[in-house]
Motif scaffolding. Structure first.
Motif, PDB file in Angstrom:
ATOM      1  N   ALA A   1       0.823  -1.207   0.000  1.00  0.00           N
ATOM      2  CA  ALA A   1       0.000   0.000   0.000  1.00  0.00           C
ATOM      3  C   ALA A   1       0.858   1.258   0.000  1.00  0.00           C
ATOM      4  CB  ALA A   1      -0.928  -0.016   1.218  1.00  0.00           C
ATOM      5  N   LEU A   2       1.917   1.275   0.800  1.00  0.00           N
ATOM      6  CA  LEU A   2       2.797   2.442   0.832  1.00  0.00           C
ATOM      7  C   LEU A   2       3.442   2.691  -0.528  1.00  0.00           C
ATOM      8  CD1 LEU A   2       4.553   2.017   4.309  1.00  0.00           C
ATOM      9  CD2 LEU A   2       2.950   3.824   3.636  1.00  0.00           C
ATOM     10  N   ILE A   3       3.893   1.622  -1.175  1.00  0.00           N
ATOM     11  CA  ILE A   3       4.485   1.773  -2.510  1.00  0.00           C
ATOM     12  C   ILE A   3       3.433   2.275  -3.498  1.00  0.00           C
ATOM     13  CG2 ILE A   3       5.504   0.516  -4.450  1.00  0.00           C
ATOM     14  CD1 ILE A   3       6.831  -1.340  -2.389  1.00  0.00           C
ATOM     15  N   GLY A   4       2.225   1.722  -3.419  1.00  0.00           N
ATOM     16  CA  GLY A   4       1.151   2.141  -4.322  1.00  0.00           C
ATOM     17  C   GLY A   4       0.783   3.599  -4.159  1.00  0.00           C
ATOM     18  N   TRP A   5       0.622   4.048  -2.909  1.00  0.00           N
ATOM     19  CA  TRP A   5       0.287   5.454  -2.672  1.00  0.00           C
ATOM     20  C   TRP A   5       1.430   6.366  -3.083  1.00  0.00           C
ATOM     21  CZ3 TRP A   5      -4.421   6.498  -2.667  1.00  0.00           C
ATOM     22  CH2 TRP A   5      -5.367   5.773  -1.956  1.00  0.00           C
ATOM     23  N   PHE A   6       2.666   5.914  -2.905  1.00  0.00           N
ATOM     24  CA  PHE A   6       3.810   6.728  -3.320  1.00  0.00           C
ATOM     25  C   PHE A   6       3.839   6.886  -4.834  1.00  0.00           C
ATOM     26  CE2 PHE A   6       8.389   7.119  -4.428  1.00  0.00           C
ATOM     27  CZ  PHE A   6       8.628   8.344  -3.824  1.00  0.00           C
ATOM     28  N   VAL A   7       3.570   5.803  -5.565  1.00  0.00           N
ATOM     29  CA  VAL A   7       3.527   5.878  -7.031  1.00  0.00           C
ATOM     30  C   VAL A   7       2.400   6.787  -7.484  1.00  0.00           C
ATOM     31  CG1 VAL A   7       3.096   4.548  -9.139  1.00  0.00           C
ATOM     32  CG2 VAL A   7       4.620   3.640  -7.372  1.00  0.00           C
ATOM     33  N   LEU A   8       1.238   6.674  -6.844  1.00  0.00           N
ATOM     34  CA  LEU A   8       0.114   7.545  -7.191  1.00  0.00           C
ATOM     35  C   LEU A   8       0.440   9.009  -6.905  1.00  0.00           C
ATOM     36  CD1 LEU A   8      -2.958   5.486  -5.920  1.00  0.00           C
ATOM     37  CD2 LEU A   8      -2.317   5.955  -8.296  1.00  0.00           C
ATOM     38  N   TYR A   9       1.144   9.263  -5.797  1.00  0.00           N
ATOM     39  CA  TYR A   9       1.538  10.634  -5.471  1.00  0.00           C
ATOM     40  C   TYR A   9       2.490  11.193  -6.519  1.00  0.00           C
ATOM     41  CZ  TYR A   9       4.002  14.506  -3.332  1.00  0.00           C
ATOM     42  OH  TYR A   9       4.579  15.736  -3.106  1.00  0.00           O
ATOM     43  N   LEU A  10       3.468  10.381  -6.945  1.00  0.00           N
ATOM     44  CA  LEU A  10       4.413  10.844  -7.960  1.00  0.00           C
ATOM     45  C   LEU A  10       3.682  11.156  -9.264  1.00  0.00           C
ATOM     46  CD1 LEU A  10       7.480   8.471  -7.452  1.00  0.00           C
ATOM     47  CD2 LEU A  10       7.227  10.852  -6.716  1.00  0.00           C
ATOM     48  N   ASN A  11       2.727  10.293  -9.631  1.00  0.00           N
ATOM     49  CA  ASN A  11       1.959  10.528 -10.850  1.00  0.00           C
ATOM     50  C   ASN A  11       1.111  11.782 -10.725  1.00  0.00           C
ATOM     51  OD1 ASN A  11       0.884   9.498 -13.517  1.00  0.00           O
ATOM     52  ND2 ASN A  11      -1.008   9.564 -12.336  1.00  0.00           N
ATOM     53  N   TRP A  12       0.505  11.980  -9.548  1.00  0.00           N
ATOM     54  CA  TRP A  12      -0.321  13.177  -9.314  1.00  0.00           C
ATOM     55  C   TRP A  12       0.540  14.438  -9.337  1.00  0.00           C
ATOM     56  CZ3 TRP A  12       0.106  16.662  -5.223  1.00  0.00           C
ATOM     57  CH2 TRP A  12      -0.909  17.610  -5.141  1.00  0.00           C
ATOM     58  N   SER A  13       1.678  14.408  -8.665  1.00  0.00           N
ATOM     59  CA  SER A  13       2.535  15.591  -8.604  1.00  0.00           C
ATOM     60  C   SER A  13       3.087  15.937  -9.982  1.00  0.00           C
ATOM     61  CB  SER A  13       3.669  15.389  -7.601  1.00  0.00           C
ATOM     62  OG  SER A  13       4.500  14.315  -7.996  1.00  0.00           O
ATOM     63  N   ASP A  14       3.295  14.914 -10.821  1.00  0.00           N
ATOM     64  CA  ASP A  14       3.818  15.161 -12.162  1.00  0.00           C
ATOM     65  C   ASP A  14       2.802  15.878 -13.035  1.00  0.00           C
ATOM     66  OD1 ASP A  14       6.021  14.730 -14.076  1.00  0.00           O
ATOM     67  OD2 ASP A  14       4.535  13.525 -15.150  1.00  0.00           O
ATOM     68  N   GLN A  15       1.520  15.770 -12.681  1.00  0.00           N
ATOM     69  CA  GLN A  15       0.466  16.405 -13.465  1.00  0.00           C
ATOM     70  C   GLN A  15       0.099  17.795 -12.949  1.00  0.00           C
ATOM     71  OE1 GLN A  15      -0.640  14.901 -16.245  1.00  0.00           O
ATOM     72  NE2 GLN A  15       0.808  13.257 -15.773  1.00  0.00           N
ATOM     73  N   GLN A  16       0.714  18.227 -11.861  1.00  0.00           N
ATOM     74  CA  GLN A  16       0.368  19.516 -11.280  1.00  0.00           C
ATOM     75  C   GLN A  16       1.129  20.654 -11.966  1.00  0.00           C
ATOM     76  OE1 GLN A  16      -2.262  19.473  -9.064  1.00  0.00           O
ATOM     77  NE2 GLN A  16      -2.098  17.376  -9.820  1.00  0.00           N
ATOM     78  N   GLU A  17       0.509  21.808 -11.948  1.00  0.00           N
ATOM     79  CA  GLU A  17       1.142  22.983 -12.559  1.00  0.00           C
ATOM     80  C   GLU A  17       2.352  23.409 -11.735  1.00  0.00           C
ATOM     81  OE1 GLU A  17      -0.595  27.320 -13.117  1.00  0.00           O
ATOM     82  OE2 GLU A  17      -1.342  25.975 -14.687  1.00  0.00           O
ATOM     83  N   TYR A  18       3.425  23.737 -12.402  1.00  0.00           N
ATOM     84  CA  TYR A  18       4.638  24.163 -11.725  1.00  0.00           C
ATOM     85  C   TYR A  18       5.117  25.475 -12.329  1.00  0.00           C
ATOM     86  CZ  TYR A  18       6.988  22.260 -15.863  1.00  0.00           C
ATOM     87  OH  TYR A  18       7.379  21.995 -17.159  1.00  0.00           O
ATOM     88  N   ARG A  19       5.854  26.236 -11.529  1.00  0.00           N
ATOM     89  CA  ARG A  19       6.374  27.520 -11.983  1.00  0.00           C
ATOM     90  C   ARG A  19       7.697  27.315 -12.706  1.00  0.00           C
ATOM     91  NH1 ARG A  19       3.839  31.966 -10.311  1.00  0.00           N
ATOM     92  NH2 ARG A  19       5.662  33.258 -10.790  1.00  0.00           N
ATOM     93  N   LEU A  20       7.869  28.087 -13.761  1.00  0.00           N
ATOM     94  CA  LEU A  20       9.093  28.021 -14.546  1.00  0.00           C
ATOM     95  C   LEU A  20       9.909  29.275 -14.228  1.00  0.00           C
ATOM     96  CD1 LEU A  20      10.235  26.094 -16.796  1.00  0.00           C
ATOM     97  CD2 LEU A  20       9.516  27.844 -18.421  1.00  0.00           C
ATOM     98  N   GLU A  21      10.926  29.106 -13.396  1.00  0.00           N
ATOM     99  CA  GLU A  21      11.701  30.250 -12.923  1.00  0.00           C
ATOM    100  C   GLU A  21      13.189  30.029 -13.187  1.00  0.00           C
ATOM    101  OE1 GLU A  21      10.585  30.377  -8.825  1.00  0.00           O
ATOM    102  OE2 GLU A  21       8.863  31.695  -9.193  1.00  0.00           O
ATOM    103  N   TYR A  22      13.835  31.078 -13.658  1.00  0.00           N
ATOM    104  CA  TYR A  22      15.278  31.073 -13.875  1.00  0.00           C
ATOM    105  C   TYR A  22      15.848  32.322 -13.210  1.00  0.00           C
ATOM    106  CZ  TYR A  22      14.200  27.571 -17.437  1.00  0.00           C
ATOM    107  OH  TYR A  22      13.762  26.449 -18.087  1.00  0.00           O
ATOM    108  N   PRO A  23      16.834  32.187 -12.326  1.00  0.00           N
ATOM    109  CA  PRO A  23      17.340  33.334 -11.560  1.00  0.00           C
ATOM    110  C   PRO A  23      17.863  34.469 -12.433  1.00  0.00           C
ATOM    111  CG  PRO A  23      18.144  31.265 -10.622  1.00  0.00           C
ATOM    112  CD  PRO A  23      17.502  30.925 -11.927  1.00  0.00           C
TER     113      PRO A  23
END
Length: 234
Positions: free
Chosen positions: A84-106
């Motif tokens: 279950a822990l591995i499954g939820w971790f994989v689902l979290y990685l998949n979910w986080s990969d689909q989230q909007e992220y900011r594109l910033e360069y210093p």
């Protein structure tokens, strides 16, 4: 201590299942809700009811496992915990990969330059920027260039650029007579260098709406990514 930790992890892993089950059932049973207020009420019920279901589910699993699970079966529960822990971790990685992220360069500003190409026969004498309206899928600061429209042989080319701020994936959408036409961009998640112009791309096969007549044969897009140092002329 081992039994306590095993039961705690099992209950924690099972709780989200109660949340999703309650939410999905609530939405399904209220699929005929009409009006924004009714749909908002269903959303609130599914969300907060789901949290309550997860809370109750945690203690239900804890109670059942604590009082009815024989000691010689504890290893099976530990195997469940690991899976279950591995499954939820994989689902979290998949979910986080689909989230909007900011594109910033210093020290740089990111720019995506796009050129839209259409045949004169497709435009039928109309201005290209009245037929084709580019849009970056994400938060951005677009900069149209109608003054740079040019003609090359049988094609009319519309230059356009944008400064992407945040995004989920690299994706352009071109509205052709108000119909969306999608073009995925083959760029890494966070490009670290400027690129050359891509080849001319035809619309993607995966579209939300049917392609306008002639778009596949007479419309193309190319792009390039640029990192421009702050303060330098483009």
């Amino acid at each position: 201590m081992e039994r306590f930790f095993t039961l705690f992890v099992a209950s924690l892993c099972a709780a989200p299942l109660f949340y999703f089950l309650f939410s999905e059932v609530t939405v399904a049973l209220n699929s005929d809700a009409v009006g924004p207020d009714a749909r908002l009420g269903v959303a609130y019920l599914a969300t907060w009811g789901g949290f309550l279901a997860a809370f109750v589910g945690f203690f239900v699993v804890w109670f059942l496992a604590r009082y009815f699970l024989a000691e010689n079966y504890i290893r099976y529960l530990q195997v469940f915990d690991g899976i279950a822990l591995i499954g939820w971790f994989v689902l979290y990685l998949n979910w986080s990969d689909q989230q909007e992220y900011r594109l910033e360069y210093p020290d740089h500003r990111a720019v995506v330059e796009v050129e839209l190409r259409a045949t004169q026969s497709f435009l039928k004498g109309a201005a290209i920027d009245s037929i084709l309206i580019p849009q970056f899928i994400g938060q951005d600061l677009d900069n149209p260039h109608p003054d740079r429209i040019r003609q090359e042989e049988n094609f009319v080319i519309l230059p356009w650029e944008t400064t992407p701020i945040s995004l989920k994936k690299w994706h352009m959408r071109v509205f052709v007579h108000n119909t969306p036409v999608d073009f995925p961009l083959n760029l890494p998640k966070r490009p670290q260098a400027s690129t050359d112009w891509s080849a001319w791309l035809i619309p993607s096969e995966k579209q939300e709406d049917p392609l306008p007549d002639g778009a596949l044969e007479h419309l193309a897009l190319r792009y390039r990514f640029r990192l421009i140092p702050h303060g330098s002329p483009e």
